[in-house]
Write a protein that holds these residues in place. Structure first.
Motif, PDB file in Angstrom:
ATOM      1  N   ILE A 160      -1.814  13.446   7.784  1.00 15.30           N
ATOM      2  CA  ILE A 160      -1.341  14.567   8.144  1.00 15.30           C
ATOM      3  C   ILE A 160      -0.952  14.789   9.521  1.00 15.30           C
ATOM      4  N   THR A 161       0.165  15.039   9.669  1.00 18.60           N
ATOM      5  CA  THR A 161       1.098  15.028  10.943  1.00 18.60           C
ATOM      6  C   THR A 161       1.682  16.248  11.244  1.00 18.60           C
ATOM      7  N   PHE A 162       1.778  16.817  12.566  1.00 21.35           N
ATOM      8  CA  PHE A 162       2.422  17.951  12.821  1.00 21.35           C
ATOM      9  C   PHE A 162       3.347  17.629  13.984  1.00 21.35           C
ATOM     10  N   ASP A 163       4.528  18.297  14.048  1.00 22.79           N
ATOM     11  CA  ASP A 163       5.480  17.836  15.043  1.00 22.79           C
ATOM     12  C   ASP A 163       5.538  19.109  15.887  1.00 22.79           C
ATOM     13  N   ASP A 164       5.976  18.841  17.148  1.00 19.98           N
ATOM     14  CA  ASP A 164       6.524  19.915  18.404  1.00 19.98           C
ATOM     15  C   ASP A 164       5.433  20.454  19.111  1.00 19.98           C
TER      16      ASP A 164
ATOM     17  N   PHE B 292       0.776  -1.288   0.098  1.00 18.20           N
ATOM     18  CA  PHE B 292       0.036   0.165   0.095  1.00 18.20           C
ATOM     19  C   PHE B 292       0.805   1.240   0.076  1.00 18.20           C
ATOM     20  N   ARG B 293       0.534   2.257  -0.850  1.00 20.73           N
ATOM     21  CA  ARG B 293       1.257   3.373  -0.860  1.00 20.73           C
ATOM     22  C   ARG B 293       0.415   4.403   0.097  1.00 20.73           C
ATOM     23  N   ILE B 294       1.111   4.991   1.172  1.00 16.20           N
ATOM     24  CA  ILE B 294       0.366   5.788   1.890  1.00 16.20           C
ATOM     25  C   ILE B 294       1.357   7.180   2.006  1.00 16.20           C
ATOM     26  N   PRO B 295       1.145   8.077   1.778  1.00 14.67           N
ATOM     27  CA  PRO B 295       1.854   9.422   1.729  1.00 14.67           C
ATOM     28  C   PRO B 295       1.513  10.026   3.279  1.00 14.67           C
ATOM     29  N   ILE B 296       2.467  10.096   3.821  1.00 18.94           N
ATOM     30  CA  ILE B 296       2.502  10.756   5.339  1.00 18.94           C
ATOM     31  C   ILE B 296       3.026  12.233   5.400  1.00 18.94           C
ATOM     32  N   PHE B 297       2.575  13.264   5.564  1.00 16.80           N
ATOM     33  CA  PHE B 297       2.965  14.201   5.574  1.00 16.80           C
ATOM     34  C   PHE B 297       3.258  15.156   6.544  1.00 16.80           C
ATOM     35  N   GLY B 298       4.609  15.674   6.673  1.00 19.56           N
ATOM     36  CA  GLY B 298       4.887  16.256   8.164  1.00 19.56           C
ATOM     37  C   GLY B 298       5.013  17.654   8.229  1.00 19.56           C
ATOM     38  N   LEU B 299       4.274  18.193   9.052  1.00 21.67           N
ATOM     39  CA  LEU B 299       4.441  19.809   9.281  1.00 21.67           C
ATOM     40  C   LEU B 299       4.908  20.288  10.484  1.00 21.67           C
TER      41      LEU B 299
ATOM     42  N   LYS C 169      -9.072  14.508  10.478  1.00 20.15           N
ATOM     43  CA  LYS C 169      -8.337  14.281  11.418  1.00 20.15           C
ATOM     44  C   LYS C 169      -6.769  14.424  11.317  1.00 20.15           C
ATOM     45  N   ILE C 170      -6.042  15.004  12.370  1.00 14.94           N
ATOM     46  CA  ILE C 170      -4.524  15.146  12.184  1.00 14.94           C
ATOM     47  C   ILE C 170      -3.846  14.536  13.142  1.00 14.94           C
ATOM     48  N   VAL C 171      -2.625  14.145  12.927  1.00 11.64           N
ATOM     49  CA  VAL C 171      -1.822  13.538  14.071  1.00 11.64           C
ATOM     50  C   VAL C 171      -0.844  14.392  14.432  1.00 11.64           C
ATOM     51  N   TRP C 172      -0.809  14.523  15.982  1.00 11.17           N
ATOM     52  CA  TRP C 172      -0.020  15.553  16.468  1.00 11.17           C
ATOM     53  C   TRP C 172       1.086  15.017  17.282  1.00 11.17           C
ATOM     54  N   PHE C 173       2.424  15.218  16.988  1.00 10.72           N
ATOM     55  CA  PHE C 173       3.443  14.602  17.750  1.00 10.72           C
ATOM     56  C   PHE C 173       3.756  15.749  18.634  1.00 10.72           C
ATOM     57  N   VAL C 174       3.673  15.754  19.985  1.00 13.25           N
ATOM     58  CA  VAL C 174       3.873  16.749  20.901  1.00 13.25           C
ATOM     59  C   VAL C 174       5.026  16.402  21.960  1.00 13.25           C
TER      60      VAL C 174
END
Length: 303
Positions: A123-127, A45-52, A152-157
């Protein structure tokens, strides 16, 4: 004495037919063998994961270059809206970190029927910058209103920085703000380490603290909301830095880990769940480019 074998007439006349029947039997046996049955579970499976990172609102004078430090990893709210609006309008599946683990990596549950025909993205966000809460939450509300779908967004905190608002230091989201987005169903809250230290450079004792304390504090913040214990079950490495020593410590605390390598994630039986690919997004990445990448995601079909 030499004994020779003479083929019967019926065999000589029907040799072609017999060869065909034998070949057909072989095909039937092969396609019903366990080895072939297993190939259906090895689909890639091709799954683009974007990191902002932080999000800037061009219309907000307080976030202009005169009033705020500018960073390459910033992204504009207006461009993000263009991108997310395209995804919502075209019925993409906005994966949470647990969705990715359950349906694509662990495969512990069958693919939901309502997802067939969709393309998965993350869709992910860091920090954990406060600018994400201020700028992205209104976008998610608007998209839900327009398309009747929960984006939904994934937030890496980094929980060690939650609520920190110092001069010349980008303000970080508070626990209350995280809870607000989580209760509304927009935020998937995950770990980015306790204090954003490069995990490959810290000693073993500090590594344990960065991994364990981040999990503890994020779950403490959301403990009455997170019945399934999905908060802080996954981690994105600060600076995208990972090595074998760090990877060896991860299974005790986290189910998956995310790196920055610029690749679209390809999930198959060889995928390392602690080195999941992400594509970094910065101020030089146009919405058109993001859309082109998203279009390469696998369309989900029945097996």
């Amino acid at each position: 004495m030499k004994i020779s074998w003479i083929q019967p007439k019926w065999l000589r006349k029907n040799r072609i037919l017999l060869s065909f029947l034998i070949s057909l039997l072989c095909v039937i046996v092969v396609f019903n063998s366990p080895a072939i049955a297993r190939t259906s579970t090895t689909t890639s499976f091709r799954i683009p994961i974007f990191g902002l990172h932080d999000i800037i609102d061009e219309a907000n004078i307080q976030q202009s270059p005169k009033n705020r430090l500018q960073f390459d990893n910033d992204y504009f709210k207006q461009d993000l809206y263009t991108f997310l609006n395209y995804l919502a309008k075209n019925n993409y599946w906005f994966l949470t970190s647990q969705d990715l683990f359950t349906y694509f990596i662990q495969k512990s549950q069958p693919m939901p029927q309502e997802r067939i025909g969709q393309k998965p993205v993350m869709i992910t966000f860091d920090d954990g910058y406060e600018g994400v809460h201020q700028s992205v939450l209104p976008i998610l509300k608007d998209l839900e209103k327009n398309y009747q779908t929960k984006v939904k967004i994934v937030w890496f905190v980094n929980p060690g920085l939650m609520g920190v608002k110092l001069k010349d230091f980008l303000p970080h989201v508070s626990c209350e703000e995280l809870r607000d987005g989580y209760k509304r169903g927009y935020y998937d809250i995950q770990s980015h380490g306790q204090t954003h230290k490069k995990l490959t450079l810290v000693k073993d004792k500090d590594l344990k603290f960065e991994l364990e304390q981040a999990k503890l504090e994020l779950r403490t913040c959301t403990q009455d909301l997170d019945k399934n214990k999905w908060v802080a079950a996954h981690i994105a490495y600060p600076f995208g830095s990972i090595n074998r020593r760090v990877e060896k410590s991860l299974p005790r605390y986290y189910l998956t880990g995310y790196v920055y390598d610029g690749n679209i994630l390809r999930v198959n039986r060889y995928t390392n769940q602690y080195r999941l690919s992400r594509i970094a997004v910065n101020r030089y990445t146009s919405p058109r480019r993001l859309i082109r990448i998203a279009q390469r995601a696998t369309t989900l079909r029945k097996l």
